[in-house]
Design a protein around this motif. Structure first.
Motif, PDB file in Angstrom:
ATOM      1  N   LEU B  43       0.824  -1.209   0.000  1.00 16.59           N
ATOM      2  CA  LEU B  43       0.000   0.000   0.000  1.00 16.59           C
ATOM      3  C   LEU B  43       0.861   1.262   0.000  1.00 16.59           C
ATOM      4  CD1 LEU B  43      -2.649  -1.212   2.590  1.00 16.59           C
ATOM      5  CD2 LEU B  43      -3.051  -0.791   0.161  1.00 16.59           C
ATOM      6  N   THR B  46       2.326   1.836  -3.390  1.00 13.03           N
ATOM      7  CA  THR B  46       1.317   2.401  -4.289  1.00 13.03           C
ATOM      8  C   THR B  46       1.180   3.900  -4.062  1.00 13.03           C
ATOM      9  OG1 THR B  46       0.142   0.298  -4.181  1.00 13.03           O
ATOM     10  CG2 THR B  46      -1.083   2.192  -5.014  1.00 13.03           C
ATOM     11  N   PHE B 130     -12.360  10.208  -2.874  1.00 17.13           N
ATOM     12  CA  PHE B 130     -11.648   8.951  -3.118  1.00 17.13           C
ATOM     13  C   PHE B 130     -11.286   8.808  -4.593  1.00 17.13           C
ATOM     14  CE2 PHE B 130     -11.792   4.285  -3.930  1.00 17.13           C
ATOM     15  CZ  PHE B 130     -10.667   3.951  -3.200  1.00 17.13           C
ATOM     16  N   LEU B 134      -5.416  10.125  -8.598  1.00 16.16           N
ATOM     17  CA  LEU B 134      -4.668   8.957  -8.121  1.00 16.16           C
ATOM     18  C   LEU B 134      -4.101   9.213  -6.738  1.00 16.16           C
ATOM     19  CD1 LEU B 134      -2.925   7.933 -11.406  1.00 16.16           C
ATOM     20  CD2 LEU B 134      -4.379   6.473 -10.015  1.00 16.16           C
ATOM     21  N   SER B 137      -7.029   8.589  -4.332  1.00 14.56           N
ATOM     22  CA  SER B 137      -7.349   7.157  -4.186  1.00 14.56           C
ATOM     23  C   SER B 137      -6.303   6.457  -3.345  1.00 14.56           C
ATOM     24  CB  SER B 137      -7.413   6.491  -5.559  1.00 14.56           C
ATOM     25  OG  SER B 137      -8.352   7.117  -6.369  1.00 14.56           O
ATOM     26  N   SER B 138      -5.020   6.701  -3.662  1.00 10.89           N
ATOM     27  CA  SER B 138      -3.988   5.942  -2.952  1.00 10.89           C
ATOM     28  C   SER B 138      -3.837   6.456  -1.520  1.00 10.89           C
ATOM     29  CB  SER B 138      -2.660   6.004  -3.707  1.00 10.89           C
ATOM     30  OG  SER B 138      -2.302   7.338  -3.971  1.00 10.89           O
ATOM     31  N   THR B 141      -6.783   4.991   0.429  1.00  3.68           N
ATOM     32  CA  THR B 141      -6.624   3.543   0.585  1.00  3.68           C
ATOM     33  C   THR B 141      -5.612   3.231   1.684  1.00  3.68           C
ATOM     34  OG1 THR B 141      -7.117   3.257  -1.754  1.00  3.68           O
ATOM     35  CG2 THR B 141      -6.090   1.402  -0.632  1.00  3.68           C
ATOM     36  N   PHE B 145      -6.778   1.835   5.244  1.00  2.00           N
ATOM     37  CA  PHE B 145      -6.397   0.507   5.740  1.00  2.00           C
ATOM     38  C   PHE B 145      -5.816   0.599   7.136  1.00  2.00           C
ATOM     39  CE2 PHE B 145      -7.076  -1.587   1.741  1.00  2.00           C
ATOM     40  CZ  PHE B 145      -7.261  -2.898   2.119  1.00  2.00           C
TER      41      PHE B 145
END
Lengths: 664, 203
Positions: B43, B46, B130, B134, B137-138, B141, B145
């Motif tokens: 993650l 990314t 979200f 990019l 989103s990343s 995420t 998490f």
């Protein structure tokens, strides 16, 4: 279930009647059945779970095999009409997915579950309920992925699911959603299984069994579990990102939004290359057991086999980008990964040398298991050599995405992994079921498989080097070429070969049915084996060993049967397997509390696909599944893994209630 | 994780007899955390790849409120201290102390998660959703998490508080507290890495 194994007398095992649990713990009263379907559904016995893994894997092997034959039928003739282009895409994607994730991995898990505790002299795995949970997860995941066939079409992006083929534009059906989420469930199974087996091997060895006295199968299983432990989370991340892209509108792999499609390729292959070793090492382990037994010699260079296995495990992490040579990584990366790929051939070569030298000078017995083991050495070597040609980047650039690659990985995975598993079937069948598979039919089975496999995958080398692309849907007579390199000819040979191969596998199934109908019991030690799993009855008792053996040697069982003459250095038999077993039974442990069956593993595993269905179709369903999951976890946590003392029968008077070998 | 942490009963009076001398549960927890390293590794990679990729919407420097996040990071770090106190109390069989420190740890964790919710809302109001870019989103995420991991930790802590006094629950409770402590410290350590890489090092 309340099982107290009563002291075993020579008259047989006296099982205590199950006692109804005194109270519900964690929500349910414990299941108590010892027979019938309930005893399988709620079992936590590693041997039953091993058999269940095996049955499931065999089912998916046949399913994947049918998919493979349909692919070959499509390519048997020019302008194939057997499948539509769209179904063809689904077929090769699901063939690979099924064979990798739902056949080879669970079949290796079947052997690992069944034989690792037996080989290290343990009574069960470290976490029996987690073991059951893993099985139900992989089964649920497998069914979930295949549900997509009936719900709008299966995944069709190829098994490594590169962007943009994995995106919603090129794959608008739900197939890839099912694939992604189903693999997540299967990944949970791999992760829990890995933790469980590592703890089992590290912590539950019989007294005296140091790491370097462990059988090679157990060793290589340990390496595989470490690979799984670290590889699974990487694919988990990749699958999450893909899910978020497909289901929640993120753009992780969408080039038009500025994303880098190589991110997926890196994440996938950082998982995917260790995965290759996850697939092959269990089979290496199996034949490392089979060859010494049928050569009547110890494995040549045991430490070399162990350490080269561990070396493969380490170097396996540094070669992933050789799957991506054609993606424009740049000269430095390509050079580094070329060299590391060549380097990993060394520990693999070490193993082949060791196996060959194990055979050298041995008293060889060509049983069916031995046939498959030698088949593995030969076929894997061919596949290994074509693999080394991929490490040469310029040559790989020509081979990428051609049938040459298909030929290569089928030689290592079919000729390697699958032959090893079949060797395991013939070798361990008498241990698992108390009956020996028919040897004669086994050898016929072997020859059909070996001829069929070479007919199918051998010509693919030629097809690939001539430029036939992998995943090509149709070929035409006009472009097939002439003479020796006529693609039409070799495609036909490959298709006929796939039928020969299928017939070979059918013979195996016939053999299984025939054997199960036969009344003939296998001898206790049919192969004159060397390792601990053969030092108990066949099939083993629920508690595996009446007495936990104390280990003094590598190949302990062999050394209990044979003694070396100090003068002539020849081994003389001093005991038979029957005598050793009788001695154990005479000194059986008094009270053995086995872990109790539980409803929770299957309940928890069943709630996961509910979440996944919800993610695809309706978020409230996913939330409902999530609630079930949390409740099941609490139920699980509040239930002791071994039933409380009150659930066990009171010991007969005068007997010791001391547990001589506590399980956990 | 409660399944791993609490589930193997130490049946009867005997202790664990294992080849390594370590309890099965503890080895399992360490292995699980090892596996988690790779999850966060993926993650974080990314995010590092995508943090500069903003075609529309705010850039990283514009939405981060570093003083606020520093405070919430400090709160999370302090929860590691209280977790140590809980483990220490549990090993002394001090149920009151264990309950107290577990509750404080859970509250500090909840404060952190609350801060994260506030931060996410503020970012959303500044135009970072979200699916905005990019980077968005990343970022969501990765930190999402982590937030889920903290939340799972809080649930485990509160469950422990609920069962610590009951005698009919399986397992060596001091060990269970220690195992959840391991998980909790791990989640904290991951946050230090995320805070450094995501917030402090400019994109």
């Amino acid at each position: 279930m309340a099982i107290i194994e009563q002291p075993v007398t020579t008259g047989g095992i006296a099982l205590a009647a199950p006692v109804t649990p005194t109270k519900a713990q964690g929500g349910f009263r414990r299941p108590v059945s010892t027979t019938g379907w309930k005893s399988w559904l709620f079992t936590v016995d590693h041997k039953k779970l091993g058999i269940m893994y095996g049955v499931m894997a065999m089912f998916f092997f046949l399913l994947g095999g049918i998919e493979a034959v349909m692919i070959r039928m499509q390519l048997a003739a020019p302008n194939g009409k057997v499948l539509s282009a769209s179904v063809y895409n689904q077929m090769f994607t699901m063939h690979a997915t099924t064979m990798v994730f739902l056949f080879v991995m669970p079949m290796a898990a079947a052997f690992a579950n069944y034989f690792v505790p037996l080989q290290i002299g343990a009574r069960d795995v470290a976490f029996p309920r987690m073991n059951a949970f893993g099985f139900w997860c992989i089964l649920g995941g497998g069914i979930f992925i295949n549900l997509s066939w009936f719900l709008g079409g299966a995944a069709d992006g190829g098994w490594f699911m590169y962007a943009p083929n994995s995106g919603p534009i090129f794959s608008p059906s739900h197939g890839i959603d099912f694939w992604t989420l189903g693999l997540q469930i299967a990944g949970i199974a791999s992760l829990t299984g890995a933790i469980n087996l590592i703890v089992t091997v590290l912590n539950m060895r019989a007294p005296g069994m140091s790491l370097m006295k462990m059988p090679v199968f157990t060793w290589l299983t340990l390496v595989v579990q470490f690979l799984l432990l670290f590889a699974v989370p990487v694919i988990t991340v990749a699958l999450f990102l893909l899910s978020f892209q497909r289901n929640f509108g993120a753009t992780f792999f969408d080039v038009s939004a500025g994303a880098d499609p190589l991110l997926w390729q890196h994440l996938f292959w950082i998982f995917g290359h260790p995965e290759v070793y996850i697939l092959i090492l269990p089979s290496f382990g199996i034949i490392s057991e089979v060859l010494p037994v049928f050569a009547k010699k110890p494995l040549f260079g045991y430490p070399f086999v162990v350490f080269s296995g561990a070396a493969i495990g380490f170097v396996g992490w540094g070669v992933w980008a050789h799957h991506m040579f054609a993606s424009g990584l740049g000269p430095v990366s390509v050079a580094v990964f070329s060299i590391s790929t060549m380097a990993i051939a060394i520990p693999t070569g070490v193993k082949i040398v060791n196996w060959t030298l194990t055979l050298w000078g041995g008293k060889l017995r060509f049983t069916a298991a031995m046939h498959f083991a030698i088949g593995l050495i030969v076929l894997f070597t061919i596949g290994g050599l074509s693999g080394v040609t991929h490490s040469v980047a310029p040559s790989d650039t020509q081979q990428t995405d051609t049938y040459y690659i298909v030929a290569h990985f089928h030689y290592v995975l079919f000729g390697g992994a699958v032959f090893g598993l079949f060797s395991g079937f013939y070798y361990w069948w008498p241990k698992m079921f108390g009956k020996t598979l028919n040897e004669k039919l086994g050898k016929v089975n072997f020859w059909f498989m070996v001829i069929g496999m070479n007919m199918t995958f051998g010509p693919m080398h030629i097809l690939g080097l001539q430029g036939q692309p992998r995943r090509m849907y149709q070929w035409t007579e006009a472009r097939a070429g002439e003479g020796f390199f006529n693609l039409a000819f070799w495609n036909r040979i490959a298709s006929i070969g796939s039928l020969v191969l299928s017939f070979g596998i059918l013979l195996f199934l016939i053999n299984v049915v025939k054997t199960s109908r036969s009344k003939e019991r296998a001898p206790l030690d049919p192969w004159d084996a060397r390792t601990l799993e053969w030092m108990t009855s066949s099939p083993p008792k629920e508690h595996n060993f009446d007495v936990i053996p104390t280990v003094h040697h590598l190949d302990e069982f062999f050394h209990r049967k044979y003694e070396q003459d100090p003068v002539t250095h020849e081994y003389k038999q001093i005991a038979t397997a029957e005598e050793i077993l009788a001695d154990q039974e005479a000194h059986a442990d008094k009270h053995i509390h086995m872990p109790s069956p539980s409803y929770w593993p299957i309940v928890l595993a069943a709630s996961l696909p509910v979440i996944m269905i919800g993610v695809i179709y309706s978020i409230p369903v996913a939330i409902l599944g999530g609630i079930f999951t949390v409740l099941a976890m609490f139920g699980w946590a509040l239930e002791p893994s071994t039933a409380p003392e009150s659930d066990f029968d009171p010991p007969a008077s005068g007997e010791s209630t001391k547990e001589l070998a506590p399980l956990v | 994780m409660s399944d791993v942490a609490v589930h193997e009963a130490d049946h009867g009076t005997h202790g664990h007899i294992t080849s390594t001398g370590l309890s099965n549960n503890k080895v399992a927890m360490w292995l699980f955390l090892g596996s988690e390293c790779l999850l966060f590794g993926g993650l974080i990679s990314t995010y590092m790849l995508y943090r500069g990729r903003v075609s529309i919407g705010p850039r990283p420097g514009h939405v981060f409120d570093i003083p606020f996040t520093s405070v919430s990071s400090f709160v999370l770090l302090m929860s590691s201290l209280t977790m140590v106190l809980a483990v220490s109390a549990a090993q002394k069989r001090d149920d009151r102390g264990t309950t107290l420190w577990l509750t404080v740890t859970a509250l500090l964790g909840a404060t952190f998660v609350g801060g994260q919710v506030y931060e996410f809302t503020a970012m959303y109001n500044e135009g970072l959703g979200f699916t905005t870019s990019l980077f968005g989103s990343s970022f969501f995420t990765l930190t999402g998490f982590h937030g889920v991991h903290v939340t799972v930790g809080i649930i485990m802590l509160m469950s422990l508080v609920g069962i610590i006094k009951r005698s009919d629950i399986p397992g060596d409770k001091a060990e269970v507290v220690e195992l959840i402590g391991l998980y909790w410290h791990f989640v904290d350590v991951i946050w230090i890495i995320i805070f450094t890489l995501v917030y402090l090092i400019p994109a």
